[in-house]
Design an enzyme around this catalytic site. Structure first.
Site, PDB file in Angstrom:
ATOM      1  N   ARG A  73      11.350   3.703   3.759  1.00  0.00           N
ATOM      2  CA  ARG A  73      10.868   2.672   4.696  1.00  0.00           C
ATOM      3  C   ARG A  73      12.063   1.813   5.083  1.00  0.00           C
ATOM      4  O   ARG A  73      12.830   1.370   4.222  1.00  0.00           O
ATOM      5  CB  ARG A  73       9.796   1.790   4.076  1.00  0.00           C
ATOM      6  CG  ARG A  73       9.508   0.591   4.988  1.00  0.00           C
ATOM      7  CD  ARG A  73       8.288  -0.161   4.633  1.00  0.00           C
ATOM      8  NE  ARG A  73       7.097   0.606   4.950  1.00  0.00           N
ATOM      9  CZ  ARG A  73       5.879   0.076   4.946  1.00  0.00           C
ATOM     10  NH1 ARG A  73       5.702  -1.191   4.634  1.00  0.00           N
ATOM     11  NH2 ARG A  73       4.832   0.820   5.232  1.00  0.00           N
ATOM     12  N   HIS A  91       4.926   5.667  11.721  1.00  0.00           N
ATOM     13  CA  HIS A  91       4.422   5.536  10.345  1.00  0.00           C
ATOM     14  C   HIS A  91       3.455   6.712  10.166  1.00  0.00           C
ATOM     15  O   HIS A  91       2.234   6.545  10.114  1.00  0.00           O
ATOM     16  CB  HIS A  91       3.735   4.184  10.176  1.00  0.00           C
ATOM     17  CG  HIS A  91       3.480   3.787   8.750  1.00  0.00           C
ATOM     18  ND1 HIS A  91       3.624   4.651   7.675  1.00  0.00           N
ATOM     19  CD2 HIS A  91       3.082   2.600   8.223  1.00  0.00           C
ATOM     20  CE1 HIS A  91       3.318   4.005   6.565  1.00  0.00           C
ATOM     21  NE2 HIS A  91       2.986   2.756   6.860  1.00  0.00           N
ATOM     22  N   LYS A 145      25.321  -5.700  -2.020  1.00  0.00           N
ATOM     23  CA  LYS A 145      26.781  -5.926  -2.141  1.00  0.00           C
ATOM     24  C   LYS A 145      27.534  -5.263  -1.000  1.00  0.00           C
ATOM     25  O   LYS A 145      28.747  -5.112  -1.051  1.00  0.00           O
ATOM     26  CB  LYS A 145      27.283  -5.342  -3.465  1.00  0.00           C
ATOM     27  CG  LYS A 145      26.688  -5.960  -4.708  1.00  0.00           C
ATOM     28  CD  LYS A 145      27.302  -5.278  -5.927  1.00  0.00           C
ATOM     29  CE  LYS A 145      26.489  -5.533  -7.163  1.00  0.00           C
ATOM     30  NZ  LYS A 145      26.790  -4.554  -8.216  1.00  0.00           N
ATOM     31  N   ARG A 197       0.798  -1.219   0.000  1.00  0.00           N
ATOM     32  CA  ARG A 197       0.000   0.000   0.000  1.00  0.00           C
ATOM     33  C   ARG A 197       0.837   1.280   0.000  1.00  0.00           C
ATOM     34  O   ARG A 197       0.635   2.176  -0.828  1.00  0.00           O
ATOM     35  CB  ARG A 197      -0.914   0.033   1.249  1.00  0.00           C
ATOM     36  CG  ARG A 197      -2.121  -0.864   1.145  1.00  0.00           C
ATOM     37  CD  ARG A 197      -2.471  -1.426   2.507  1.00  0.00           C
ATOM     38  NE  ARG A 197      -1.459  -2.426   2.831  1.00  0.00           N
ATOM     39  CZ  ARG A 197      -1.567  -3.708   2.508  1.00  0.00           C
ATOM     40  NH1 ARG A 197      -2.672  -4.145   1.961  1.00  0.00           N
ATOM     41  NH2 ARG A 197      -0.598  -4.575   2.758  1.00  0.00           N
ATOM     42  N   THR A 198       1.778   1.380   0.943  1.00  0.00           N
ATOM     43  CA  THR A 198       2.507   2.642   1.115  1.00  0.00           C
ATOM     44  C   THR A 198       3.343   2.955  -0.123  1.00  0.00           C
ATOM     45  O   THR A 198       3.315   4.074  -0.641  1.00  0.00           O
ATOM     46  CB  THR A 198       3.406   2.563   2.369  1.00  0.00           C
ATOM     47  OG1 THR A 198       2.631   2.037   3.443  1.00  0.00           O
ATOM     48  CG2 THR A 198       3.950   3.913   2.747  1.00  0.00           C
TER      49      THR A 198
HETATM   50  N1   CP Z   1      -0.184  -0.096   5.969  1.00  0.00           N
HETATM   51  C1   CP Z   1       0.992  -0.341   5.388  1.00  0.00           C
HETATM   52  O1   CP Z   1       2.029   0.275   5.728  1.00  0.00           O
HETATM   53  O2   CP Z   1       0.941  -1.290   4.406  1.00  0.00           O
HETATM   54  P1   CP Z   1       2.184  -1.736   3.504  1.00  0.00           P
HETATM   55  O3   CP Z   1       3.161  -2.437   4.411  1.00  0.00           O
HETATM   56  O4   CP Z   1       1.626  -2.640   2.447  1.00  0.00           O
HETATM   57  O5   CP Z   1       2.798  -0.495   2.928  1.00  0.00           O
END
Ligand code: CP
Length: 322
Positions: free
Chosen positions: A117, A147, A95, A67-68
């Protein structure tokens, strides 16, 4: 970890977006208001504006995401930025290249923004601290820490359905201990002024001193869900568990899984939310996930608009619109 001195400009505008912690109610409300106009745009035939034309954004995902990552890509494309998603598995990270060397090399390509992320708490903050001054960083989830864009799209979805924050009782259910989403949601809900934030979980899945986070803790679903307006379910984050926190998944579902029977303890117009990915039959029954109270897919749709708003506010604060 305090992020305030780094994520705001001297005029109190967003330079980076790393955490909800310390952001004002006014700023969070501005993000929600700005998101409204982008949400309206999603229904139009032409979903693009030239706000970030000429800007280069790199999606740097060191951890899995559906999603993100995708909504950030779509959001950047709809703002007309050039957007590249690095495939970390096939990059030189494999590497042995250090995070800082990766950043230095990408900077050399005249990048304007990193979306990061990472499994380590503080990774986005570290990049923001070490990146060139013109570069902005958005935290797309760091370890168990934060988040913030997920929390903002969740706030947007709550406001969309409930029209307000005042007077709402919100229950967050499940693995609070390992959840960066819960931490950011709790900060956002309290800042925006809900009446009550509850957490419902077995004691093993709650942080020590959980009440210092501004929540009331419950260990029983019937009690915790009683009279709530919003339920946010969380996944068991097994990738961050380093020992046994539960007897079994079936026992967990029996006690803490959201079923139609348990839902009856909440208000009749309760909203059911989940940041995803969902594990059906572990924390939520399919009949609830796909049922009339669920807004889980609406949360995903709203993710595009909210991420557009945050990116556009950051670029505007640097005086860098097209
Ligand atoms: N909610 C969320 O962060 O989903 P993803 O891990 O798929 O990005």
């Amino acid at each position: 970890m305090t992020t305030q001195h780094i994520q705001l400009t001297e005029h109190g505008r967003l330079k980076h977006f790393l955490s909800i912690e310390g952001l004002s109610k006014e700023l969070l409300t501005e993000i929600l208001d700005t998101s409204e106009s982008y949400a309206d745009m999603s229904g139009k035939q032409i979903k693009k504006v030239p706000l970030l034309r000429g800007k280069t954004i790199i999606n740097l995902f060191f951890e899995n995401s559906t999603r993100t990552r995708t909504t950030f890509e779509l959001a950047a494309a709809r703002l007309s930025a050039d957007v590249i998603t690095m495939n970390i598995a096939t990059s030189s990270t494999a590497k042995g290249e250090s995070l800082l060397d990766t950043i230095r090399n990408l900077e050399a390509m005249h990048v304007d923004m990193f979306i990061v992320r990472h499994a380590l708490s503080g990774a986005a903050y570290f990049i923001a601290e070490h990146a060139a001054p013109h570069i902005s960083v958005i935290n797309a989830g760091d370890g168990q820490h934060a988040h913030p864009t997920q929390a903002m799209l969740d706030m947007f979805t709550i406001r969309q359905y409930k029209k307000r924050f005042e007077g709402l009782k919100v229950a967050i259910v499940g693995d609070i201990l390992h959840s960066r989403v819960a931490r950011s949601q709790i900060q956002a809900l309290n800042t925006l002024g809900v009446e009550e934030v509850r957490v419902i979980a077995p004691k093993t899945l709650l942080p020590n001193q959980v009440r210092q986070m501004g929540v009331i803790d419950f260990h029983d679903m019937e009690e915790g869900l009683s009279g709530v307006d919003v339920i946010i379910m969380l996944r068991l984050q097994k990738e961050r568990m380093n020992s046994a926190f539960l007897p079994s998944e079936s026992e967990y579902f029996r006690c803490f899984g959201l079923t139609e029977a348990k839902l009856k303890h909440a208000k009749p117009d309760v909203m059911v939310m989940h940041p995803g990915p969902i594990n059906r039959g572990v924390e939520i029954a399919s009949t609830v996930a796909d049922g009339p109270h669920s807004v889980i897919l609406q949360q995903v749709s709203n993710g595009v608009a909210v991420r557009m708003a945050i990116m556009s506010m950051i670029i505007s604060s640097s005086g860098g619109g097209a």
